[in-house]
Design an enzyme around this catalytic site. Sequence first.
Site, mmCIF file in Angstrom:
data_model
loop_
_atom_site.group_PDB
_atom_site.id
_atom_site.type_symbol
_atom_site.label_atom_id
_atom_site.label_comp_id
_atom_site.label_asym_id
_atom_site.label_seq_id
_atom_site.Cartn_x
_atom_site.Cartn_y
_atom_site.Cartn_z
ATOM 1 N N GLN A 1 29.271 -16.085 -20.819
ATOM 2 C CA GLN A 1 30.039 -15.763 -22.015
ATOM 3 C C GLN A 1 31.409 -16.427 -21.954
ATOM 4 O O GLN A 1 32.169 -16.359 -22.898
ATOM 5 C CB GLN A 1 30.255 -14.244 -22.104
ATOM 6 C CG GLN A 1 28.996 -13.428 -22.286
ATOM 7 C CD GLN A 1 29.259 -11.942 -22.091
ATOM 8 O OE1 GLN A 1 28.818 -11.341 -21.120
ATOM 9 N NE2 GLN A 1 29.981 -11.318 -23.018
ATOM 10 N N PHE B 1 25.490 -9.180 -22.695
ATOM 11 C CA PHE B 1 25.924 -7.783 -22.788
ATOM 12 C C PHE B 1 27.129 -7.463 -21.904
ATOM 13 O O PHE B 1 27.290 -6.337 -21.447
ATOM 14 C CB PHE B 1 24.750 -6.837 -22.483
ATOM 15 C CG PHE B 1 23.547 -7.112 -23.341
ATOM 16 C CD1 PHE B 1 23.600 -6.876 -24.709
ATOM 17 C CD2 PHE B 1 22.384 -7.639 -22.809
ATOM 18 C CE1 PHE B 1 22.502 -7.161 -25.521
ATOM 19 C CE2 PHE B 1 21.280 -7.930 -23.610
ATOM 20 C CZ PHE B 1 21.339 -7.683 -24.975
ATOM 21 N N GLU C 1 30.337 -12.133 -18.483
ATOM 22 C CA GLU C 1 31.737 -12.415 -18.842
ATOM 23 C C GLU C 1 32.475 -12.955 -17.617
ATOM 24 O O GLU C 1 33.102 -13.993 -17.669
ATOM 25 C CB GLU C 1 32.413 -11.149 -19.378
ATOM 26 C CG GLU C 1 33.861 -11.396 -19.788
ATOM 27 C CD GLU C 1 34.498 -10.238 -20.548
ATOM 28 O OE1 GLU C 1 33.773 -9.384 -21.082
ATOM 29 O OE2 GLU C 1 35.743 -10.200 -20.608
ATOM 30 N N ARG D 1 40.674 0.322 -21.786
ATOM 31 C CA ARG D 1 39.925 0.561 -23.029
ATOM 32 C C ARG D 1 39.364 1.989 -23.044
ATOM 33 O O ARG D 1 39.324 2.630 -24.094
ATOM 34 C CB ARG D 1 38.809 -0.470 -23.215
ATOM 35 C CG ARG D 1 38.202 -0.429 -24.602
ATOM 36 C CD ARG D 1 37.270 -1.617 -24.878
ATOM 37 N NE ARG D 1 37.962 -2.781 -25.378
ATOM 38 C CZ ARG D 1 38.302 -2.985 -26.658
ATOM 39 N NH1 ARG D 1 37.998 -2.090 -27.582
ATOM 40 N NH2 ARG D 1 38.930 -4.065 -27.021
ATOM 41 N N ARG E 1 28.842 -4.056 -22.820
ATOM 42 C CA ARG E 1 28.950 -3.700 -24.241
ATOM 43 C C ARG E 1 29.689 -2.372 -24.473
ATOM 44 O O ARG E 1 29.178 -1.298 -24.133
ATOM 45 C CB ARG E 1 27.543 -3.615 -24.823
ATOM 46 C CG ARG E 1 27.458 -3.826 -26.318
ATOM 47 C CD ARG E 1 26.028 -3.945 -26.721
ATOM 48 N NE ARG E 1 25.891 -4.392 -28.098
ATOM 49 C CZ ARG E 1 24.724 -4.685 -28.673
ATOM 50 N NH1 ARG E 1 23.607 -4.577 -27.988
ATOM 51 N NH2 ARG E 1 24.678 -5.095 -29.915
ATOM 52 N N PHE F 1 32.707 -1.839 -23.102
ATOM 53 C CA PHE F 1 33.810 -2.151 -22.192
ATOM 54 C C PHE F 1 34.713 -0.940 -21.923
ATOM 55 O O PHE F 1 35.924 -1.010 -22.047
ATOM 56 C CB PHE F 1 34.611 -3.315 -22.814
ATOM 57 C CG PHE F 1 35.429 -4.116 -21.839
ATOM 58 C CD1 PHE F 1 34.843 -5.063 -21.024
ATOM 59 C CD2 PHE F 1 36.806 -3.929 -21.745
ATOM 60 C CE1 PHE F 1 35.612 -5.831 -20.140
ATOM 61 C CE2 PHE F 1 37.580 -4.677 -20.856
ATOM 62 C CZ PHE F 1 36.980 -5.632 -20.065
ATOM 63 N N ALA G 1 34.580 -8.463 -26.371
ATOM 64 C CA ALA G 1 35.382 -7.561 -27.201
ATOM 65 C C ALA G 1 34.942 -7.628 -28.664
ATOM 66 O O ALA G 1 35.742 -7.346 -29.568
ATOM 67 C CB ALA G 1 36.879 -7.875 -27.054
ATOM 68 N N GLU H 1 29.887 -4.393 -30.357
ATOM 69 C CA GLU H 1 29.924 -3.262 -29.425
ATOM 70 C C GLU H 1 30.029 -1.880 -30.070
ATOM 71 O O GLU H 1 29.446 -0.922 -29.546
ATOM 72 C CB GLU H 1 31.105 -3.416 -28.454
ATOM 73 C CG GLU H 1 31.058 -4.644 -27.586
ATOM 74 C CD GLU H 1 32.403 -4.875 -26.932
ATOM 75 O OE1 GLU H 1 33.344 -5.302 -27.623
ATOM 76 O OE2 GLU H 1 32.521 -4.598 -25.730
HETATM 77 N N1 MTE Z 1 23.711 -9.000 -28.878
HETATM 78 C C1 MTE Z 1 22.762 -9.677 -28.232
HETATM 79 N N2 MTE Z 1 21.607 -9.939 -28.877
HETATM 80 N N3 MTE Z 1 22.910 -10.082 -26.932
HETATM 81 C C2 MTE Z 1 24.069 -9.807 -26.232
HETATM 82 O O1 MTE Z 1 24.187 -10.187 -25.067
HETATM 83 N N4 MTE Z 1 26.307 -8.767 -26.283
HETATM 84 C C3 MTE Z 1 27.161 -7.750 -26.906
HETATM 85 C C4 MTE Z 1 27.183 -7.912 -28.420
HETATM 86 N N5 MTE Z 1 25.857 -8.056 -28.936
HETATM 87 C C5 MTE Z 1 25.112 -9.091 -26.901
HETATM 88 C C6 MTE Z 1 24.883 -8.720 -28.251
HETATM 89 C C7 MTE Z 1 28.530 -7.756 -26.421
HETATM 90 S S1 MTE Z 1 28.876 -7.004 -24.957
HETATM 91 C C8 MTE Z 1 29.548 -8.315 -27.135
HETATM 92 S S2 MTE Z 1 31.156 -8.211 -26.611
HETATM 93 C C9 MTE Z 1 29.304 -9.042 -28.399
HETATM 94 O O2 MTE Z 1 27.919 -9.082 -28.733
HETATM 95 C C10 MTE Z 1 29.834 -10.457 -28.252
HETATM 96 O O3 MTE Z 1 29.553 -11.247 -29.343
HETATM 97 P P1 MTE Z 1 30.409 -11.223 -30.692
HETATM 98 O O4 MTE Z 1 31.850 -11.136 -30.315
HETATM 99 O O5 MTE Z 1 30.071 -12.515 -31.344
HETATM 100 O O6 MTE Z 1 29.955 -10.026 -31.457
HETATM 101 N N1 HPA Z 2 36.689 -6.573 -23.878
HETATM 102 C C1 HPA Z 2 36.028 -7.463 -23.140
HETATM 103 N N2 HPA Z 2 36.603 -8.204 -22.223
HETATM 104 C C2 HPA Z 2 37.908 -8.041 -22.007
HETATM 105 C C3 HPA Z 2 38.646 -7.136 -22.742
HETATM 106 C C4 HPA Z 2 38.005 -6.366 -23.726
HETATM 107 O O1 HPA Z 2 38.624 -5.540 -24.407
HETATM 108 N N3 HPA Z 2 39.911 -7.191 -22.307
HETATM 109 C C5 HPA Z 2 39.935 -8.101 -21.326
HETATM 110 N N4 HPA Z 2 38.720 -8.630 -21.138
HETATM 111 MO MO1 MOS Z 3 31.285 -7.492 -24.332
HETATM 112 S S1 MOS Z 3 31.255 -5.996 -22.902
HETATM 113 O O1 MOS Z 3 33.022 -7.386 -24.510
HETATM 114 O O2 MOS Z 3 31.024 -8.813 -23.309
#
Ligand code: MTE
Ligand code: HPA
Ligand code: MOS
Length: 775
Positions: free
Chosen positions: A211, A242, A246, A324, A356, A358, A525, A726
Amino acid sequence: MNKPANLPESRLSQGAAGRAVTHESAHLHVSGEATYIDDVPELQGTLYAALGMSQQAHARILSIDLSEVLAAPGVVAVLTAADIPGANDCGPIVHDDPILAEGVVQYIGQPIFAVIADTYHAARRAARLGSIAYEALPAILTPEQAKQQGAFLFPPLHLRRGEAEQAIGGAEHRLKGEFSIGGQEQFYLEGQISYAMPKEDNGMHVLCSTQHPTEMQNLIAHCLNLPNHQVKVEIRRMGGAFGGKESQSGLFACVAALAAARLKRPVKVRLDRDDDMMITGKRHCFNYEYEAGFEPDGLIRGVTVEMCSRGGFSTDLSGPVATRALCHFDNAYFLSDVDIRSMAGKTNTQSNTAFRGFGAPQGAIAIEYIIDDIARELGLDPLDVRKRNFYGKLERNITPYGMTVEDNVIHELVAELEQTSDYRARRQAVLAFNQDNAVLKKGLALTPLKFGISFNVVHFNQAGALVHIYTDGSVLVNHGGTEMGQGLNTKIAQIVANELGIDLSWVRSTATDTSKVPNTSATAASSGTDLNGKAAQDAARQIKVRLSQMLVDRYGGTLDDVSYADNQACLHEHRLSWPDLVRTAYERRVQLWSDGFYATPKLNWDRETLKGRPFFYFSYGAAVSEVQIDSLTGEWKLLRVDVLHDAGKSINPALDIGQVEGAFIQAMGWLTTEELWWNNAGKLMTHAPSTYKIPAVNDCPDDFNVKLFNNRNAEDTIFRSKAVGEPPMLLAFSVFFALRDAIASVAQYTLNPPLNGPATSERILQAITAIRGLQ
Ligand code: MTE
Ligand code: HPA
Ligand code: MOS
């Protein structure tokens, strides 16, 4: 389940944005043609690395004998910490995360050496042949032990507003208690993988399922002693992340790059599922101790809470997760007098990390647990206690960390769901059912959510993009975000198409690449679309200005007279089709590509005082779950779920509903069946799907009604949408509290069942046994 096609047209805006289009890779996903890293054709001479892991939770390494490993068939090299030319570190914030253990081991599963062989299986077989002598050291295995011994990864965070103890003392009712919620394995379908290819002049090209390509680039550069411009990290898509990719993709990226640099051969590290679960960090489990003072109508006067997580052996992201959690203890409730402590125990287990939500789910579930207790104590419906404590619109609207809640829609959202789900009538029906049935018991719960959107580290809230228009009119967009299945690339393409007034089929998003857009933040995030969407829009707008200028120069008028829609540009009576416009621009030597940038406005955060505005805005939602338990076995079934979730003005309702459904089921797994269990030696025994139960298709409720709340973001986000990745994790609280409600029925709702998460059938039965006969 809702079909995107059922969404009312009125909710969709014009152009490519706002439409329920399918994921840009859906046809590739379903046909098996989507290329993940392990599908990329391998270069000739590719080698494979496997890791030799610690068998002790905490020990001094007395000696390492790798002669048998080296002698094993197919083995080309064995690498240890001593072979790392630069920093032996893959910690994202604090440098306490060795790539390969040196001197001591700190958990069972910690990588100590890497074996590189000519086949994947040869490497794995040889990795078991290391002979390591240890001198055992005392190990801390649980957050409780860590707290007792004062073993924290960082000084505990403490946020206080008003006089909590005094307010509790002055309230008519008081209660105190403790409970715990387990951690969770990310269980991405594609495990951790990195493929490193050495390039000329010490360059390194790494395909990494991550990520956070920029973080990988930094870590590899440090580990190899290279400047960042020698290292290129690329990722087309992940098979899920998920949060687990990261920071934690770093170790594998570094091992692959290290081996490739040493051997001057391409090297792939692909983890087997068991190794992945043994090595990598998970969602933090939390213990809570709380006390609350409240009035007969359920109003909370004061509350104190201490939340202690299992941080694991290194800091990783445990600090921001604890922050958080602290900033989500309030969830949707105004807490006038509150004292929150949030800490992470240093334990000899995997280093826990992003998952997801966090820390937000872990923070918010605590106040929900407390409210659930209060309601039962007072004999009120928990929904009424919840509503009694909601944030107000113009008063009672400041969070404990000092941010004013300006966009509150929780009252109307919950009112709508209460009505559409028929909550009150179903409550009566559940009570009647439970009167009539001695063994089967039903439970019902409605829980709300409020989730702050932005990284809680202000400077992470920035993004860049590149938009290229080729002479045939086709458009390529590249940005700093990564695709993990969530549909980010689809949304970004929609945004660019919408901005240029062209059909989505003209636009394609490409792989994330540190050599294209630099210095990116993790796609995390939930802010991927908010940040990168705005950056891509900025790039597209800059090109539009140039195109408009060209038309104005030719036909007169002003830039504002030019419009872009339906695959053409219009200026007064002049119309140019998109391909004609682009061709003309090229011939007139107008730059047809641009960069774009975005930084989220209004944010400020003081890490010392834990005050400020850490979030640009809030997302809201609520869910009602109805369950049925068998009070003799603890088995249960989710009968019906109704969800109303706020995605602002949705850019793609199909993707957003997919995110809501996915998050709900994933969080239901966290709170019910997914149990991480370490034995007394500190070995994780649930390290495969045989012992770790994630939800399957037949665990989904037959009756699953998911709707998006009719809203638009009060803040100027991309097309007034809201982040959705999330927040919907919190919706599954309703399952946990419906289970607790069903359990409480065996004691006529007079006792608070001692239920910890995950509420496995075993735990449900234990809770029933604990309260049965006590009333
Ligand atoms: N959806 C899918 N299909 N696969 C993933 O790994 N990760 C989640 C969420 N949805 C995830 C997912 C997490 S932890 C985050 S932070 C967000 O997607 C990140 O993507 P976005 O910022 O584009 O929503
Ligand atoms: N979400 C995910 N990753 C992060 C964050 C957060 O709020 N802050 C620092 N790293
Ligand atoms: Mo999502 S836990 O912020 O990668």
